[in-house]
Design a protein around this motif. Structure first.
Motif, short mmCIF file in Angstrom:
data_model
loop_
_atom_site.label_atom_id
_atom_site.label_comp_id
_atom_site.label_asym_id
_atom_site.label_seq_id
_atom_site.Cartn_x
_atom_site.Cartn_y
_atom_site.Cartn_z
N ASP A 50 0.89 -1.31 -0.04
CA ASP A 50 -0.14 -0.09 0.01
C ASP A 50 0.98 1.26 -0.03
O ASP A 50 1.09 1.93 0.96
N GLU A 51 1.64 1.67 -1.05
CA GLU A 51 2.54 2.57 -1.24
C GLU A 51 2.66 3.29 -2.79
O GLU A 51 2.29 2.49 -3.39
N SER A 74 -1.22 10.68 -6.08
CA SER A 74 -1.86 10.57 -4.80
C SER A 74 -3.28 11.55 -4.59
O SER A 74 -4.19 10.94 -3.97
N LEU A 77 -5.63 8.95 -6.07
CA LEU A 77 -5.88 7.84 -5.30
C LEU A 77 -6.68 8.56 -4.02
O LEU A 77 -7.44 7.65 -3.51
N ASN A 78 -6.58 9.38 -3.50
CA ASN A 78 -6.94 9.74 -2.17
C ASN A 78 -8.48 10.30 -2.59
O ASN A 78 -9.36 9.86 -1.70
N GLY A 81 -10.43 7.20 -2.72
CA GLY A 81 -10.52 6.63 -1.66
C GLY A 81 -9.91 5.27 -1.72
O GLY A 81 -10.32 4.28 -1.12
N SER A 82 -8.93 5.15 -2.62
CA SER A 82 -8.23 3.70 -2.94
C SER A 82 -6.92 3.52 -2.30
O SER A 82 -6.12 4.63 -1.96
N LYS A 83 -6.82 2.50 -1.61
CA LYS A 83 -5.53 2.15 -0.82
C LYS A 83 -4.59 1.34 -1.76
O LYS A 83 -3.64 0.62 -1.44
N GLN A 84 -5.17 1.15 -3.20
CA GLN A 84 -3.94 0.32 -4.07
C GLN A 84 -2.76 0.98 -4.16
O GLN A 84 -2.59 2.22 -4.38
N GLY A 85 -1.50 0.19 -4.12
CA GLY A 85 -0.50 0.70 -4.12
C GLY A 85 0.17 0.86 -5.79
O GLY A 85 -0.43 0.04 -6.37
#
Ligand code: ATP
Length: 290
Positions: A50-51, A74, A77-78, A81-85
Protein backbone atom coordinates in the motif's frame (compact mmCIF):
# COMPACT_ATOMS: atom_id res chain seq x y z
CA UNK A 1 -5.07 -4.90 -12.49
CA UNK A 2 -2.76 -4.44 -15.53
CA UNK A 3 0.12 -1.99 -16.02
CA UNK A 4 -0.14 0.90 -18.43
CA UNK A 5 2.33 2.99 -20.42
CA UNK A 6 1.54 6.62 -21.10
CA UNK A 7 3.14 9.36 -23.19
CA UNK A 8 3.26 12.88 -21.74
CA UNK A 9 3.63 15.36 -24.60
CA UNK A 10 5.39 18.73 -24.27
CA UNK A 11 3.72 21.94 -25.46
CA UNK A 12 4.85 25.15 -27.05
CA UNK A 13 2.97 28.45 -27.23
CA UNK A 14 2.35 29.77 -30.72
CA UNK A 15 1.04 32.95 -29.09
CA UNK A 16 1.06 34.07 -25.47
CA UNK A 17 -0.51 37.24 -24.12
CA UNK A 18 -1.11 38.37 -20.56
CA UNK A 19 -4.21 40.50 -20.16
CA UNK A 20 -4.39 41.19 -16.43
CA UNK A 21 -3.23 40.41 -12.93
CA UNK A 22 -5.59 39.07 -10.26
CA UNK A 23 -5.45 40.05 -6.59
CA UNK A 24 -4.22 36.57 -5.66
CA UNK A 25 -1.17 37.07 -7.90
CA UNK A 26 -2.42 34.86 -10.75
CA UNK A 27 -2.42 36.34 -14.24
CA UNK A 28 -5.11 36.26 -16.88
CA UNK A 29 -3.69 34.89 -20.09
CA UNK A 30 -4.65 34.26 -23.71
CA UNK A 31 -2.42 31.56 -25.10
CA UNK A 32 -2.44 29.40 -28.19
CA UNK A 33 -1.13 26.06 -26.97
CA UNK A 34 0.23 23.33 -29.21
CA UNK A 35 1.48 19.88 -28.23
CA UNK A 36 4.63 18.63 -29.98
CA UNK A 37 5.99 15.13 -30.56
CA UNK A 38 8.49 15.29 -27.71
CA UNK A 39 7.31 13.24 -24.76
CA UNK A 40 8.14 11.73 -21.38
CA UNK A 41 7.15 8.11 -20.76
CA UNK A 42 5.28 6.91 -17.70
CA UNK A 43 4.83 3.26 -16.78
CA UNK A 44 2.20 2.79 -14.08
CA UNK A 45 2.30 -0.58 -12.30
CA UNK A 46 0.04 -1.75 -9.47
CA UNK A 47 2.06 -3.21 -6.58
CA UNK A 48 1.13 -5.34 -3.59
CA UNK A 49 2.34 -2.87 -0.97
CA UNK A 50 0.00 0.00 0.00
CA UNK A 51 2.52 2.57 -1.22
CA UNK A 52 3.04 5.13 -4.00
CA UNK A 53 6.52 5.04 -5.50
CA UNK A 54 7.73 7.35 -8.26
CA UNK A 55 11.01 6.27 -9.81
CA UNK A 56 12.41 8.87 -12.16
CA UNK A 57 15.29 8.82 -14.59
CA UNK A 58 16.25 12.39 -13.73
CA UNK A 59 18.34 12.84 -10.57
CA UNK A 60 17.34 16.50 -10.22
CA UNK A 61 13.65 15.76 -9.62
CA UNK A 62 12.21 14.54 -6.32
CA UNK A 63 10.94 10.99 -6.41
CA UNK A 64 8.22 11.51 -3.81
CA UNK A 65 6.13 14.55 -2.84
CA UNK A 66 6.98 17.56 -5.01
CA UNK A 67 7.24 15.46 -8.15
CA UNK A 68 4.08 16.36 -10.05
CA UNK A 69 3.57 12.69 -10.97
CA UNK A 70 3.51 11.77 -7.29
CA UNK A 71 1.26 14.73 -6.40
CA UNK A 72 -1.20 13.93 -9.19
CA UNK A 73 -1.30 10.20 -8.43
CA UNK A 74 -1.79 10.70 -4.70
CA UNK A 75 -4.54 13.27 -5.32
CA UNK A 76 -6.24 10.80 -7.66
CA UNK A 77 -6.01 7.88 -5.20
CA UNK A 78 -7.09 9.95 -2.17
CA UNK A 79 -10.07 11.41 -4.05
CA UNK A 80 -11.07 7.92 -5.14
CA UNK A 81 -10.49 6.55 -1.64
CA UNK A 82 -8.27 3.77 -2.99
CA UNK A 83 -5.53 2.07 -0.98
CA UNK A 84 -4.06 0.36 -4.06
CA UNK A 85 -0.28 0.79 -4.25
CA UNK A 86 1.52 1.83 -7.46
CA UNK A 87 5.01 2.17 -8.78
CA UNK A 88 5.24 4.83 -11.49
CA UNK A 89 8.39 4.95 -13.58
CA UNK A 90 9.03 8.31 -15.20
CA UNK A 91 11.39 8.46 -18.17
CA UNK A 92 12.16 12.13 -18.61
CA UNK A 93 12.93 13.62 -22.06
CA UNK A 94 11.21 17.02 -21.92
CA UNK A 95 13.62 19.69 -20.65
CA UNK A 96 12.79 20.77 -17.09
CA UNK A 97 11.74 24.33 -16.12
CA UNK A 98 11.84 25.12 -19.81
CA UNK A 99 8.45 26.66 -20.63
CA UNK A 100 7.24 23.39 -22.17
CA UNK A 101 4.92 22.27 -19.36
CA UNK A 102 6.80 18.99 -18.89
CA UNK A 103 5.75 18.60 -15.25
CA UNK A 104 2.12 19.39 -16.11
CA UNK A 105 2.19 16.88 -18.98
CA UNK A 106 3.52 14.19 -16.61
CA UNK A 107 0.81 14.98 -14.06
CA UNK A 108 -1.89 14.81 -16.75
CA UNK A 109 -0.54 11.46 -17.99
CA UNK A 110 -0.58 10.08 -14.43
CA UNK A 111 -4.23 11.16 -14.00
CA UNK A 112 -5.27 9.72 -17.38
CA UNK A 113 -3.36 6.47 -16.86
CA UNK A 114 -4.80 5.83 -13.40
CA UNK A 115 -8.28 6.70 -14.62
CA UNK A 116 -7.92 4.09 -17.34
CA UNK A 117 -6.59 1.43 -14.94
CA UNK A 118 -9.57 2.00 -12.62
CA UNK A 119 -12.02 1.88 -15.60
CA UNK A 120 -12.86 5.60 -15.70
CA UNK A 121 -14.22 6.45 -12.23
CA UNK A 122 -13.78 10.17 -13.06
CA UNK A 123 -15.33 12.08 -15.96
CA UNK A 124 -13.22 14.38 -18.15
CA UNK A 125 -14.62 17.34 -16.22
CA UNK A 126 -13.63 15.83 -12.87
CA UNK A 127 -10.11 15.08 -14.12
CA UNK A 128 -9.95 18.67 -15.37
CA UNK A 129 -10.69 20.04 -11.90
CA UNK A 130 -8.33 17.57 -10.17
CA UNK A 131 -5.60 18.69 -12.59
CA UNK A 132 -6.37 22.37 -12.17
CA UNK A 133 -5.94 22.11 -8.40
CA UNK A 134 -2.30 21.11 -9.10
CA UNK A 135 -1.42 23.51 -11.92
CA UNK A 136 -2.97 25.83 -14.51
CA UNK A 137 -1.42 24.02 -17.53
CA UNK A 138 -2.64 20.54 -16.53
CA UNK A 139 -6.18 20.89 -17.98
CA UNK A 140 -4.67 21.59 -21.42
CA UNK A 141 -2.26 18.68 -21.07
CA UNK A 142 -5.21 16.35 -20.40
CA UNK A 143 -6.51 16.89 -23.94
CA UNK A 144 -3.51 18.26 -25.88
CA UNK A 145 -3.67 19.15 -29.57
CA UNK A 146 -4.23 22.81 -30.41
CA UNK A 147 -6.24 25.05 -28.09
CA UNK A 148 -6.84 28.59 -26.96
CA UNK A 149 -6.29 28.78 -23.20
CA UNK A 150 -7.85 31.69 -21.31
CA UNK A 151 -8.55 32.58 -17.68
CA UNK A 152 -5.44 31.39 -15.82
CA UNK A 153 -5.03 28.81 -18.59
CA UNK A 154 -7.93 26.54 -17.66
CA UNK A 155 -10.64 27.82 -20.03
CA UNK A 156 -9.97 25.84 -23.17
CA UNK A 157 -11.33 26.18 -26.69
CA UNK A 158 -10.15 23.59 -29.25
CA UNK A 159 -8.65 25.09 -32.40
CA UNK A 160 -7.91 23.74 -35.89
CA UNK A 161 -4.53 22.02 -36.10
CA UNK A 162 -1.82 24.15 -37.72
CA UNK A 163 -0.31 23.22 -41.09
CA UNK A 164 2.42 20.58 -40.68
CA UNK A 165 6.01 21.72 -40.30
CA UNK A 166 9.23 20.82 -38.51
CA UNK A 167 9.74 22.24 -35.01
CA UNK A 168 13.31 22.76 -33.81
CA UNK A 169 13.61 23.00 -30.03
CA UNK A 170 16.66 24.48 -28.30
CA UNK A 171 16.87 24.95 -24.54
CA UNK A 172 19.84 26.90 -23.23
CA UNK A 173 21.13 25.76 -19.82
CA UNK A 174 19.41 28.47 -17.79
CA UNK A 175 16.77 27.77 -15.17
CA UNK A 176 14.00 30.33 -15.59
CA UNK A 177 11.30 30.29 -12.93
CA UNK A 178 7.83 31.12 -14.19
CA UNK A 179 7.26 33.10 -10.95
CA UNK A 180 10.30 35.31 -11.62
CA UNK A 181 9.13 36.12 -15.15
CA UNK A 182 5.59 37.06 -14.13
CA UNK A 183 6.88 39.13 -11.19
CA UNK A 184 9.08 41.11 -13.55
CA UNK A 185 6.36 41.70 -16.12
CA UNK A 186 5.27 45.37 -16.06
CA UNK A 187 1.81 45.06 -17.56
CA UNK A 188 0.91 48.73 -16.99
CA UNK A 189 3.96 49.81 -19.04
CA UNK A 190 3.29 47.32 -21.84
CA UNK A 191 1.76 48.87 -24.91
CA UNK A 192 2.40 46.17 -27.52
CA UNK A 193 0.70 42.81 -27.19
CA UNK A 194 0.99 39.72 -29.39
CA UNK A 195 -1.77 39.42 -31.99
CA UNK A 196 -3.56 36.38 -30.54
CA UNK A 197 -6.68 37.05 -32.63
CA UNK A 198 -4.49 37.17 -35.73
CA UNK A 199 -3.08 33.75 -34.75
CA UNK A 200 -6.63 32.40 -34.36
CA UNK A 201 -7.49 33.69 -37.84
CA UNK A 202 -4.32 32.13 -39.26
CA UNK A 203 -5.31 28.75 -37.80
CA UNK A 204 -8.88 29.09 -39.10
CA UNK A 205 -7.50 29.88 -42.55
CA UNK A 206 -4.95 27.05 -42.35
CA UNK A 207 -2.31 29.56 -43.46
CA UNK A 208 1.26 28.71 -42.49
CA UNK A 209 2.52 32.09 -43.76
CA UNK A 210 0.05 33.99 -41.56
CA UNK A 211 0.75 31.71 -38.60
CA UNK A 212 4.46 32.45 -38.79
CA UNK A 213 3.82 36.19 -39.00
CA UNK A 214 1.62 36.10 -35.87
CA UNK A 215 4.02 34.23 -33.57
CA UNK A 216 4.33 36.30 -30.39
CA UNK A 217 5.02 35.93 -26.68
CA UNK A 218 4.64 38.82 -24.25
CA UNK A 219 6.92 37.13 -21.70
CA UNK A 220 9.82 37.16 -24.16
CA UNK A 221 10.45 40.84 -23.42
CA UNK A 222 11.06 40.02 -19.74
CA UNK A 223 13.13 36.87 -20.18
CA UNK A 224 15.35 38.13 -23.02
CA UNK A 225 16.22 41.20 -20.95
CA UNK A 226 17.82 38.95 -18.33
CA UNK A 227 19.04 36.20 -20.66
CA UNK A 228 20.40 37.57 -23.96
CA UNK A 229 21.23 34.03 -25.16
CA UNK A 230 17.51 33.61 -25.94
CA UNK A 231 17.64 36.37 -28.59
CA UNK A 232 20.91 34.94 -29.89
CA UNK A 233 19.33 31.49 -30.39
CA UNK A 234 16.33 33.04 -32.15
CA UNK A 235 18.60 34.97 -34.49
CA UNK A 236 20.69 31.89 -35.22
CA UNK A 237 17.56 29.85 -36.01
CA UNK A 238 16.33 32.54 -38.40
CA UNK A 239 19.73 32.79 -40.06
CA UNK A 240 19.68 28.99 -40.51
CA UNK A 241 16.42 29.26 -42.42
CA UNK A 242 13.64 29.06 -39.82
CA UNK A 243 10.42 30.65 -41.09
CA UNK A 244 9.78 31.97 -37.58
CA UNK A 245 11.25 31.56 -34.09
CA UNK A 246 9.88 32.29 -30.63
CA UNK A 247 10.45 31.65 -26.95
CA UNK A 248 7.94 29.17 -25.47
CA UNK A 249 6.02 29.94 -22.25
CA UNK A 250 8.18 31.73 -19.71
CA UNK A 251 11.29 30.33 -21.40
CA UNK A 252 14.07 29.74 -21.86
CA UNK A 253 13.25 27.22 -24.64
CA UNK A 254 13.23 28.67 -28.13
CA UNK A 255 11.46 26.94 -31.00
CA UNK A 256 11.90 27.48 -34.73
CA UNK A 257 9.38 26.50 -37.41
CA UNK A 258 10.49 25.17 -40.79
CA UNK A 259 8.41 24.04 -43.75
CA UNK A 260 11.58 22.98 -45.54
CA UNK A 261 12.56 19.70 -43.85
CA UNK A 262 16.11 19.84 -45.24
CA UNK A 263 16.78 23.27 -43.78
CA UNK A 264 15.34 22.02 -40.48
CA UNK A 265 17.72 19.03 -40.46
CA UNK A 266 20.69 21.26 -41.23
CA UNK A 267 19.74 23.72 -38.47
CA UNK A 268 19.22 20.80 -36.07
CA UNK A 269 22.70 19.51 -36.91
CA UNK A 270 24.23 22.96 -36.30
CA UNK A 271 22.62 23.27 -32.84
CA UNK A 272 23.08 19.60 -31.94
CA UNK A 273 26.83 19.86 -32.47
CA UNK A 274 27.02 23.22 -30.67
CA UNK A 275 26.94 24.30 -27.02
CA UNK A 276 23.22 23.50 -26.53
CA UNK A 277 23.49 20.04 -28.12
CA UNK A 278 22.15 17.97 -25.23
CA UNK A 279 18.93 20.00 -25.18
CA UNK A 280 18.28 20.26 -28.91
CA UNK A 281 15.41 18.32 -30.51
CA UNK A 282 13.90 18.14 -33.97
CA UNK A 283 10.23 17.36 -33.72
CA UNK A 284 6.82 18.32 -35.13
CA UNK A 285 3.31 19.27 -34.04
CA UNK A 286 1.41 16.50 -32.30
CA UNK A 287 -2.15 17.23 -33.26
CA UNK A 288 -4.33 14.38 -32.07
CA UNK A 289 -6.46 15.15 -29.02
CA UNK A 290 -7.06 12.71 -26.17
P1 ATP B 1 5.40 25.65 -17.59
O1 ATP B 1 5.61 25.75 -19.07
O2 ATP B 1 4.06 25.02 -17.23
O3 ATP B 1 5.70 26.90 -16.85
P2 ATP B 1 7.95 24.48 -17.25
O4 ATP B 1 8.25 23.74 -18.51
O5 ATP B 1 8.53 25.85 -17.16
O6 ATP B 1 6.40 24.54 -17.05
P3 ATP B 1 8.37 22.14 -15.66
O7 ATP B 1 9.41 21.35 -16.39
O8 ATP B 1 6.98 21.67 -15.78
O9 ATP B 1 8.46 23.67 -16.03
O10 ATP B 1 8.84 22.18 -14.14
C1 ATP B 1 8.56 23.22 -13.28
C2 ATP B 1 9.03 22.82 -11.89
O11 ATP B 1 8.28 21.71 -11.44
C3 ATP B 1 10.50 22.42 -11.88
O12 ATP B 1 11.19 23.34 -11.09
C4 ATP B 1 10.54 21.03 -11.27
O13 ATP B 1 11.42 20.92 -10.19
C5 ATP B 1 9.11 20.76 -10.76
N1 ATP B 1 8.64 19.41 -11.12
C6 ATP B 1 7.98 18.58 -10.32
N2 ATP B 1 7.69 17.43 -10.94
C7 ATP B 1 8.16 17.52 -12.19
C8 ATP B 1 8.18 16.63 -13.30
N3 ATP B 1 7.63 15.43 -13.25
N4 ATP B 1 8.76 17.06 -14.42
C9 ATP B 1 9.31 18.31 -14.49
N5 ATP B 1 9.34 19.17 -13.47
C10 ATP B 1 8.77 18.79 -12.32
Amino acid sequence: MDSIQMRAYAKINLALDVTGRRENGYHDVRMVMQTISLFDKLTIRPIVKDELIVANSHGFLPSGKGNLVYDAASLFLNTLGSKQGFCIELEKHIPIAAGMAGGSADAAAALLGLNELFHAPFSKKELHSLGLSLGADIPFCLTGGTALAEGIGEILTPLPAPPACKVLIVKPPIGVSTKFVYENLRLDETTEHPDVDGMLRALEAGSYRKLVSRLGNLLESVTTLHYPEISAIKEQMLSLGADGALMSGSGPTVFGLFQDARKASEAYYQFKTGQYGSQTFLTDFHCSQK
